[in-house]
Each structure stands twice: as structure tokens, then as C-alpha cells.
Design an enzyme around this catalytic site. Structure first.
Site, short mmCIF file in Angstrom:
data_model
loop_
_atom_site.label_atom_id
_atom_site.label_comp_id
_atom_site.label_asym_id
_atom_site.label_seq_id
_atom_site.Cartn_x
_atom_site.Cartn_y
_atom_site.Cartn_z
N LEU A 95 0.69 -0.81 -0.15
CA LEU A 95 -0.06 -0.15 0.00
C LEU A 95 0.64 1.35 0.32
CD1 LEU A 95 -2.62 -1.16 2.26
CD2 LEU A 95 -2.74 -0.99 -0.03
N ASP A 96 0.72 2.34 -0.34
CA ASP A 96 1.07 3.92 -0.49
C ASP A 96 1.13 3.81 0.43
OD1 ASP A 96 1.57 3.46 -3.55
OD2 ASP A 96 -1.14 5.16 -3.64
N ARG A 97 2.42 5.07 0.57
CA ARG A 97 3.11 5.29 2.02
C ARG A 97 1.21 5.93 3.26
NH1 ARG A 97 5.66 9.96 0.76
NH2 ARG A 97 3.37 11.20 1.50
N THR A 99 -1.97 5.07 2.42
CA THR A 99 -3.10 4.45 2.21
C THR A 99 -3.06 3.22 3.57
OG1 THR A 99 -2.59 4.29 -0.12
CG2 THR A 99 -4.11 3.14 0.77
N ARG A 232 -6.21 6.95 -7.27
CA ARG A 232 -6.03 7.81 -6.81
C ARG A 232 -5.66 8.35 -8.74
NH1 ARG A 232 -0.62 8.00 -3.89
NH2 ARG A 232 -0.47 9.62 -4.37
#
Length: 298
Positions: A95-97, A99, A232
């Protein structure tokens, strides 16, 4: 021959991105957020309350916002509920930082390989929830199909669906990207699920109208491919960029307060267990902002 090759390279007809590049201010904000996340991640310890599911082969955790995946993985062995002697812990998904939500950690190479294959083959169903700021959509359910790619050292961008397979500067290619969105609420008012679904195949600039309003829009997203920053990017294309997502033109100050990151949450994963084959659904508790009333919750 070399000069002719260079001329051909310069004149190459590369596909043009549809979505806008990151705004100039995003670089400084992203650097600051990355530094803050590095500091928080260095002190992070996963607790048993963060564990959503666990057996002898894998565990699912609720990753907090603003923590790097590697920090969660490093602290996982200390939070185990089911005793395990192996040191073969792996991230099955990332997961993105900023998220939050469901992240799978496997306890063996074999299980990791099976889950990576399942993700690659789109056999795992994922749902996310996002809070966006923008004009209220005129759809209740919509599927976006587009291209996805970036030039060498560039930002990820939306490309036309017809550009899938074409080569970009640097040698990468445009790949397919598809997401289904359901409108959950607008300005805190919940909406009933709709069976009507629109389909948009991206060909050029978005044609969605803009009334200039800054509505608080909560959407549920179902990515059918697993591209970097997919949700996004598609929110940006739809004209409802995620709140705090400065890289993709989301507001980074809301009602006088600076936002620490974007508001996107990995809500659930549905999959067949990689060892037993049993169907399992893993859900993470929703963050406070998912209420969709526009309140700031850090």
C-alpha cells in the site's frame, strides 16, 4: 546509421498523457511527508489489535496511514497470535505510504508465491474507500478504462485506452487500467446503491462537468487491475481528486488545516486461501473520515 537512428528516436511519435502532471508545490510537500513518515516508521510497532486475520500460513493487518510497508513487515513477528518459527515473512501486497487498510503478510516463500500469482492474475477482489473534494458526480456507479504509464523519471499518468501497448520515452509501455467506482455519499448524505452503471473508455480530456463546488465526495473503488496509484489517478481523471493527494491535484489544506496525507483506505480483500482453498473475506475498520461529513481527522 547511428545519426539516422538518433533522428528516428527524437521524432518518435510517443503517446501523450491525458492527466495533468503533479503541481510544482507537490515536490516540497511530498519530501516533508516522506521525512515525517520515515521518523514515524522507525518507531512503529505492530500490535495484536492491528491484526485482522491470522493462521499458520499468513496474517492480515490494518496498516496505519503514514507508515511504510517495510516497517509493518519488520514488526510483524513480534505481534504474532499464532506461533511460527519461520523467518520467511513477505509482503503479499503493498500500500502507498499514506494509504491505510488491509495488507497481507505471508509466513513462507511458497505461500508468498501463490498470493503474488493470485494478485497478478486478478483473482483477489479488492475494495477501497476514498474521500475526495470536487463537484458532486452525475453518476452513481461508473467504470473507467484507460491506459497507465510514465515516461522515464516521470510521474504516473493516465493515457488513452487506445495507447495500451505503445512504447513511452525510456522504453516502458502503456498498460491497461480499469476501476469501478460507486458513489457512497456527498457532503455526508448517504446514497443508495445503484444498479445502473456507466462505462467510460478514456480517449481524451475528461468531459465531466464542473460546477465549481467543493463537495465532500466519498466513493468506493474496485480496481480490476493493480497499477501503481491507480485509484488516485482515476479519481483525478473524474475530477474528484482525493483529499490530501497533492501529487494528483487534491487539496492539501482543508478548512484552514494542512493535511498529513491522502485519504484512501484499503477496505477489504476477498480471496481463496492459498493453502486450504477456502474463500475468505478480510475487512479493515473504516477510518473516521469515511463518514463523509468533511470533518478533519488528521
Amino acid at each position: 546509421m547511428e545519426a539516422r537512428h538518433d533522428l528516428q528516436t527524437i521524432n518518435q511519435d510517443y503517446p501523450k498523457p491525458i492527466s495533468a502532471p503533479p503541481p510544482p508545490i507537490s515536490k516540497d510537500i511530498e519530501v516533508r511527508r516522506a521525512m515525517e513518515a520515515s521518523s514515524k516508521s522507525s518507531l512503529f510497532n505492530l500490535t495484536r489489535d492491528d491484526i485482522l486475520y491470522e493462521d499458520e500460513w499468513l496474517m492480515a493487518v490494518n496498516k496505519p496511514k503514514g507508515i511504510y510497508c517495510e516497517a509493518v513487515l519488520a514488526s510483524a513477528p513480534r505481534a504474532l497470535l499464532v506461533a511460527h518459527s519461520s523467518n520467511e515473512y513477505h509482503l503479499a501486497n503493498r500500500l502507498d505510504r499514506d494509504t491505510s487498510g488491509v495488507m497481507l503478510i505471508t509466513k513462507s516463500h511458497k505461500v508468498a508465491a501463490k498470493l503474488v500469482k493470485a494478485f497478478t492474475e486478478h483473482k483477489i477482489r479488492k475494495s477501497y474507500i476514498a474521500l475526495s473534494i470536487g463537484p458532486s458526480p452525475n453518476w452513481s456507479k461508473i467504470t473507467i478504462r484507460s491506459g497507465h504509464g510514465r515516461s522515464k523519471h516521470g510521474a504516473w499518468r493516465v493515457y488513452a485506452a487506445l495507447d495500451v501497448g505503445r512504447v513511452l520515452p525510456g522504453g516502458s509501455v502503456v498498460r491497461d487500467m480499469e476501476t469501478t467506482f460507486e458513489l457512497v455519499s456527498v457532503n455526508g448524505e448517504k446514497l443508495e446503491p445503484s444498479k445502473e452503471e456507466s462505462m467510460v473508455v478514456v480517449e481524451g480530456e475528461p468531459e465531466f462537468g464542473c460546477n465549481g463546488n467543493e463537495d465532500v465526495v466519498v466513493v468506493r473503488a474496485f480496481p480490476r487491475s493493480g497499477r501503481t496509484h491507480q485509484i488516485r489517478l482515476h479519481c483525478q481523471y473524474l475530477g474528484i481528486p482525493i483529499r490530501g493527494d497533492v501529487k494528483y491535484h487534491g487539496v492539501y489544506v482543508w478548512r484552514g488545516r494542512s493535511l498529513e496525507g491522502h485519504e484512501l483506505h484499503a477496505e477489504s480483500l476477498s480471496l481463496d486461501h492459498p493453502v486450504t482453498g477456502d474463500p475468505i473475506v478480510i475487512r479493515a475498520p473504516l477510518p473516521c473520515w469515511a463518514a463523509g461529513d468533511g470533518s478533519y481527522n488528521g
